[in-house]
Design a protein around this motif. Structure first.
Motif, mmCIF file in Angstrom:
data_model
loop_
_atom_site.group_PDB
_atom_site.id
_atom_site.type_symbol
_atom_site.label_atom_id
_atom_site.label_comp_id
_atom_site.label_asym_id
_atom_site.label_seq_id
_atom_site.Cartn_x
_atom_site.Cartn_y
_atom_site.Cartn_z
ATOM 1 N N MET A 108 -3.504 11.353 44.472
ATOM 2 C CA MET A 108 -4.413 10.212 44.439
ATOM 3 C C MET A 108 -5.245 10.202 43.160
ATOM 4 O O MET A 108 -5.439 9.154 42.533
ATOM 5 N N LEU A 109 -5.708 11.389 42.751
ATOM 6 C CA LEU A 109 -6.520 11.492 41.539
ATOM 7 C C LEU A 109 -5.685 11.157 40.299
ATOM 8 O O LEU A 109 -6.149 10.460 39.392
ATOM 9 N N GLY A 110 -4.439 11.637 40.270
ATOM 10 C CA GLY A 110 -3.549 11.317 39.157
ATOM 11 C C GLY A 110 -3.283 9.829 39.057
ATOM 12 O O GLY A 110 -3.241 9.262 37.952
ATOM 13 N N VAL A 111 -3.121 9.176 40.201
ATOM 14 C CA VAL A 111 -2.908 7.726 40.227
ATOM 15 C C VAL A 111 -4.133 6.998 39.674
ATOM 16 O O VAL A 111 -4.013 6.014 38.930
ATOM 17 N N ALA A 112 -5.336 7.491 40.002
ATOM 18 C CA ALA A 112 -6.564 6.867 39.493
ATOM 19 C C ALA A 112 -6.657 6.995 37.975
ATOM 20 O O ALA A 112 -7.028 6.044 37.279
ATOM 21 N N PHE A 113 -6.308 8.179 37.436
ATOM 22 C CA PHE A 113 -6.305 8.349 35.982
ATOM 23 C C PHE A 113 -5.261 7.448 35.332
ATOM 24 O O PHE A 113 -5.492 6.885 34.257
ATOM 25 N N PHE A 114 -4.111 7.304 35.977
ATOM 26 C CA PHE A 114 -3.063 6.429 35.454
ATOM 27 C C PHE A 114 -3.554 4.983 35.391
ATOM 28 O O PHE A 114 -3.268 4.250 34.432
ATOM 29 N N THR A 115 -4.303 4.565 36.413
ATOM 30 C CA THR A 115 -4.850 3.211 36.427
ATOM 31 C C THR A 115 -5.807 2.994 35.265
ATOM 32 O O THR A 115 -5.867 1.900 34.682
ATOM 33 N N LEU A 116 -6.569 4.033 34.922
ATOM 34 C CA LEU A 116 -7.454 3.943 33.761
ATOM 35 C C LEU A 116 -6.643 3.655 32.497
ATOM 36 O O LEU A 116 -7.038 2.829 31.668
ATOM 37 N N GLY A 117 -5.489 4.314 32.366
ATOM 38 C CA GLY A 117 -4.605 4.060 31.230
ATOM 39 C C GLY A 117 -4.079 2.637 31.231
ATOM 40 O O GLY A 117 -3.997 1.991 30.172
ATOM 41 N N LEU A 118 -3.735 2.122 32.410
ATOM 42 C CA LEU A 118 -3.273 0.733 32.508
ATOM 43 C C LEU A 118 -4.362 -0.229 32.044
ATOM 44 O O LEU A 118 -4.086 -1.240 31.391
ATOM 45 N N GLY A 122 -4.214 -3.087 29.090
ATOM 46 C CA GLY A 122 -4.581 -4.484 29.265
ATOM 47 C C GLY A 122 -3.596 -5.316 30.056
ATOM 48 O O GLY A 122 -3.822 -6.511 30.256
ATOM 49 N N ALA A 123 -2.501 -4.712 30.516
ATOM 50 C CA ALA A 123 -1.505 -5.463 31.279
ATOM 51 C C ALA A 123 -0.566 -4.491 31.972
ATOM 52 O O ALA A 123 -0.480 -3.313 31.610
ATOM 53 N N VAL A 124 0.138 -5.005 32.974
ATOM 54 C CA VAL A 124 1.190 -4.235 33.654
ATOM 55 C C VAL A 124 2.457 -5.075 33.598
ATOM 56 O O VAL A 124 2.528 -6.139 34.235
ATOM 57 N N ASP A 125 3.446 -4.628 32.812
ATOM 58 C CA ASP A 125 4.689 -5.393 32.691
ATOM 59 C C ASP A 125 5.723 -4.905 33.700
ATOM 60 O O ASP A 125 5.468 -3.978 34.477
ATOM 61 N N ARG A 126 6.906 -5.529 33.680
ATOM 62 C CA ARG A 126 7.938 -5.185 34.664
ATOM 63 C C ARG A 126 8.446 -3.753 34.498
ATOM 64 O O ARG A 126 8.720 -3.066 35.484
ATOM 65 N N ILE A 254 1.261 -8.935 35.126
ATOM 66 C CA ILE A 254 -0.135 -9.341 35.233
ATOM 67 C C ILE A 254 -0.982 -8.711 34.123
ATOM 68 O O ILE A 254 -0.687 -7.612 33.650
ATOM 69 N N SER A 255 -2.016 -9.439 33.723
ATOM 70 C CA SER A 255 -2.970 -8.927 32.739
ATOM 71 C C SER A 255 -4.162 -8.311 33.477
ATOM 72 O O SER A 255 -4.407 -8.606 34.649
ATOM 73 N N ILE A 256 -4.898 -7.443 32.774
ATOM 74 C CA ILE A 256 -6.061 -6.785 33.353
ATOM 75 C C ILE A 256 -7.303 -7.217 32.587
ATOM 76 O O ILE A 256 -7.395 -7.019 31.365
ATOM 77 N N ASN A 257 -8.235 -7.809 33.288
ATOM 78 C CA ASN A 257 -9.481 -8.272 32.704
ATOM 79 C C ASN A 257 -10.226 -7.115 32.023
ATOM 80 O O ASN A 257 -10.388 -6.049 32.619
ATOM 81 N N PRO A 258 -10.650 -7.289 30.756
ATOM 82 C CA PRO A 258 -11.364 -6.198 30.058
ATOM 83 C C PRO A 258 -12.590 -5.688 30.809
ATOM 84 O O PRO A 258 -12.924 -4.504 30.731
ATOM 85 N N THR A 259 -13.267 -6.575 31.540
ATOM 86 C CA THR A 259 -14.433 -6.140 32.318
ATOM 87 C C THR A 259 -14.025 -5.187 33.431
ATOM 88 O O THR A 259 -14.672 -4.159 33.674
ATOM 89 N N ILE A 260 -12.929 -5.512 34.119
ATOM 90 C CA ILE A 260 -12.421 -4.634 35.174
ATOM 91 C C ILE A 260 -11.968 -3.310 34.570
ATOM 92 O O ILE A 260 -12.234 -2.232 35.113
ATOM 93 N N ALA A 261 -11.291 -3.391 33.413
ATOM 94 C CA ALA A 261 -10.803 -2.174 32.751
ATOM 95 C C ALA A 261 -11.944 -1.289 32.267
ATOM 96 O O ALA A 261 -11.850 -0.056 32.297
#
Length: 311
Positions: A108-118, A122-126, A254-261
């Motif tokens: 779970m912690l690794g997934v959270a760090f990965f999300t930080l990288g996403l 600024g986006a998640v492509d296919r 999908i793109s990731i809003n800079p504020t959320i990031a």
């Protein structure tokens, strides 16, 4: 407005009825299959209660609302830890000495760090979404292979198999439908007050789609099934990112809003780190810790709403 309030009320009733049925069926099924309640909480319960997040994120991506799609997932993970475990611990302290939990906590912690990288990407492509989904399948396969209880023999089940499955599927159906009614009503009310989509996704939609986890974890805590309560949150947080976000990106990048990031994802990561420290370093999540979680979540929501002009 009256119809929206009715949706809220009916949704809440369905959520808690569904949570009771799901926990009862899941615990009995774990005994029948000789699987640990933690594994059932991580998979059947954790992933099952994340179905509202999947439906909402897919709809939001298709209708051109990426802030709701991403905010829903990130906000749900934060709510799962601070709101759901906080509320469950306040109602009944949750023991944390659960065999095998260390591995899943670090996933779970690794997934959270990965999300930080996403977020920085600024986006998640296919392609990224596909890699995430493959990683999820690998984790599930490994967890299933190592998830047998210490006792290899099948434990006596308290319910017939058809009743176990009936409780699980009926509970999930009630949870999903109840969450949908509640989110529909709450989102309509929020939009009438001019609240932005990003804030709606991070708070109202995120909390609404996390209500199945809340109902399930509260019922599990009351019934002293801490493995289900904690496994539900850990499994849901893993599935929200590597399951829901990946499938959404595969179907519609999908793109990731800079504020959320820049703020909401780091906050989700901080909540994940805090949970790992507390679960590994304490014997239980006390009412005091639960109250602290709820206070942190209330402060976070208050800050979000102050960012919306006129609110």
């Amino acid at each position: 407005m009256a119809l929206d309030i009715a949706f809220l009320a009916i949704g809440l009733v369905l959520l808690f009825v569904g949570g009771e049925g799901l926990v009862r069926g899941a615990v009995s099924l774990a005994a029948r299959l000789g699987m640990s309640p933690l594994l059932i909480g991580l998979t059947v319960v954790g992933f099952g209660t994340s179905m509202p997040e999947l439906v909402v994120s897919l709809k939001a991506a298709f209708y051109g609302s990426p802030d709701i799609a991403v905010g829903n997932v990130v906000g749900s993970n934060t709510a799962n830890i601070l709101l759901i475990l906080g509320a469950a611990a306040v109602i009944y302290p949750i023991p944390t000495r659960i065999p095998g939990i260390r591995r899943d906590l670090f996933v779970m912690l690794g997934v959270a760090f990965f999300t930080l990288g996403l977020g920085y990407m600024g986006a998640v492509d296919r392609l990224t979404g596909s890699a995430m989904f493959i990683a999820l399948i690998g984790y599930l396969t490994y967890a299933a292979m190592s998830g047998k209880s210490d006792d290899d023999e099948e434990k006596p089940a308290t319910l017939p198999l058809w009743q176990q499955l009936g409780f699980i599927f009926a509970g999930l159906a009630a949870l999903v439908y109840g969450a949908d009614l509640l989110v529909t009503g709450a989102t309509s009310i929020a939009r009438s007050f001019g609240i932005s989509e990003a804030v709606i996704g991070l708070t109202i939609v995120a909390v609404g789609t996390s209500l199945p986890e809340l109902a399930t974890s509260v019922v599990a805590a009351l019934r002293k099934h801490s493995e289900i309560a904690i496994g539900n949150v850990i499994g849901s947080n893993i599935f929200n990112i590597f399951g829901i976000l990946s499938l959404t990106a595969i179907i519609h990048p999908i793109s990731i809003n800079p504020t959320i990031a820049g703020f909401d994802i780091p906050l989700m990561l901080a909540a994940s780190v805090l949970l790992v420290i507390l679960l590994l370093g304490s014997k239980h999540l006390s009412r005091l810790i639960g109250g602290g979680f709820l206070a942190l979540y209330a402060g976070y929501c208050a800050w979000l709403f102050t960012q919306t002009p006129g609110v």
